[in-house]
Design a protein around this motif. Structure first.
Motif, PDB file in Angstrom:
ATOM      1  N   ARG A 192       0.808  -1.223   0.000  1.00 23.87           N
ATOM      2  CA  ARG A 192       0.000   0.000   0.000  1.00 23.87           C
ATOM      3  C   ARG A 192       0.849   1.283   0.000  1.00 23.87           C
ATOM      4  O   ARG A 192       0.678   2.144  -0.867  1.00 23.87           O
ATOM      5  N   TYR A 232      -6.326   5.607  -5.901  1.00 20.75           N
ATOM      6  CA  TYR A 232      -7.365   5.424  -4.891  1.00 20.75           C
ATOM      7  C   TYR A 232      -8.169   4.154  -5.167  1.00 20.75           C
ATOM      8  O   TYR A 232      -8.354   3.304  -4.292  1.00 20.75           O
ATOM      9  N   LYS A 277      -8.339   0.557  -3.069  1.00 21.86           N
ATOM     10  CA  LYS A 277      -9.638   0.040  -2.614  1.00 21.86           C
ATOM     11  C   LYS A 277      -9.809  -1.401  -3.093  1.00 21.86           C
ATOM     12  O   LYS A 277     -10.237  -2.281  -2.358  1.00 21.86           O
TER      13      LYS A 277
END
Ligand code: ADP
Length: 352
Positions: A52, A97, A101
């Motif tokens: 991440r 983004y 997700k």
């Protein structure tokens, strides 16, 4: 799923080269060419390679490069360049983004699947153990009290041998009752009539691997599959067979927990066996099977695990038997364990 560690540096190098190419194209071309949007592809590709934080850092680098290209570009209308650069940065941001997700959702699904797999195994085994414990306890309690009574008969002066003999007969009858209970319960698990249909064993293996993926990744197990082309469909209960495959995979993971990480390799190989059988071999490089009698692992309640119940393989054998197949355990030459089961081929039946 992260890429294999050995390939990661190469893949990162390739991504770096692509980024450099995008940067060059974005800088030397006209302001009207929105080359920065291609950084989105880099982000998507990097989502399999970076954690991440790494992905967020990469997105930041892409945004900085987009800004830098804007200042270095010499051709075209300044305002168009400004709008295109802003769009490029927005695309990079949105892509990052959404990718984060998506990765989080994938991780959650994998975790849930692994939990489901364990729960499915534990609940079958747990239910069984409760009923066994309950039913076997009764004859065992009777045996204990008869044994005490017979001690008392024998301790009398003179010993009452007749009474002691009668109590011994009761002990024997109760012992038979206990073993009947076990046989009945084993029969029950075998008797869950299989819902047989024709299905592709390769697909069933792939599904179980996907289901076990996070468990395998977590333990650093590298999986190799050799799934034979053009296999005929097997005729068996798909769900039951998948339970067996899942159990073999989890056992392999357990068996490799203590061996060095580089050794944690699992292979699953399907093959046709003559014209009417298909086989699956599940081979690991773990601690291996007991030397003296590898087949012991199929005995009910035989376990070497602190929290094991020793029922998984016994149930697996019952399932494969009920589906007209065979399962065996082997000690392969290079170490580890190998479980092989065969199932009959579907002859002209429906194919799922
Ligand atoms: P459990 O996993 O609860 O012990 P199982 O019936 O699935 O029950 O397995 C019985 C025993 O067989 C295990 O405790 C282990 O000692 C042995 N075993 C099973 N699979 C393997 C394997 N792949 N490698 C080595 N030993 C194994």
């Amino acid at each position: 799923m992260p890429a294999l560690p050995s390939r990661r540096p190469l893949a990162l190098l390739a991504l770096g080269a692509v980024m450099a190419a995008i940067f060059a194209a974005d800088t030397v071309t006209d302001y009207a060419v929105a080359a920065a949007c291609f950084y989105a592809a880099v982000i998507l590709a990097a989502s399999r390679l970076l954690p991440r934080r790494g992905l967020i850092a990469l997105a930041a680098v892409c945004i900085v490069l987009t800004g830098l290209s804007f200042f270095l570009t010499r051709f075209g209308t300044y305002r168009i360049g400004l709008v295109n650069s802003a769009i490029g940065m927005l695309v990079i941001g949105i892509t990052t983004y959404l990718t984060l997700k998506m990765e989080a959702a994938k991780a959650a699904v994998h975790e849930a699947q692994a939990r489901l797999l364990r729960v499915a195994r534990a609940s079958t085994v747990g239910e069984l153990t409760t009923s066994i414990a309950h039913e076997v306890n009764q004859p065992l309690a009777a045996i204990a009290s008869s044994a005490e009574a017979s001690q008392r008969w024998l301790a009398q002066q003179p010993p009452n041998v007749d009474k002691a003999r009668q109590t011994l007969a009761r002990i024997l009858a109760d012992a038979h009752r206990a073993s009947d209970v076990i046989a009945r319960i084993r029969g029950l698990t075998r008797g869950a009539a299989p819902q047989r249909q024709g299905f592709d064993l390769n697909l069933a293996v792939e599904e179980m691997l996907a289901l076990s993926r996070s468990e395998l990744d977590q333990h650093g197990v590298v999986v190799a599959t050799v799934l034979a082309d053009g296999l005929p469909p097997v005729f068996a209960d798909r769900v039951q067979v998948q339970q067996v495959i899942g159990n073999l995979i989890l056992n392999a993971v357990d068996a490799m927990a203590e061996v060095p990480a580089a050794q944690r390799r699992l292979s699953l190989v399907t093959a046709g066996e003559g014209r009417d059988q298909v086989s699956l071999r599940v081979r690991d490089r773990g601690v291996g099977l007991p030397l003296e009698a590898p087949e012991r692992v199929f005995d009910a309640f035989w376990t070497t695990k602190a929290l094991g119940l020793g029922l998984g393989l016994s149930l697996s054998r019952s399932i494969i038997d009920a589906n007209n197949g065979q399962i065996r355990a082997e000690r392969p030459a290079g170490g580890g364990a190998c479980f092989v089961f065969t199932l009959p081929v579907a002859t002209g039946g429906a194919h799922a």
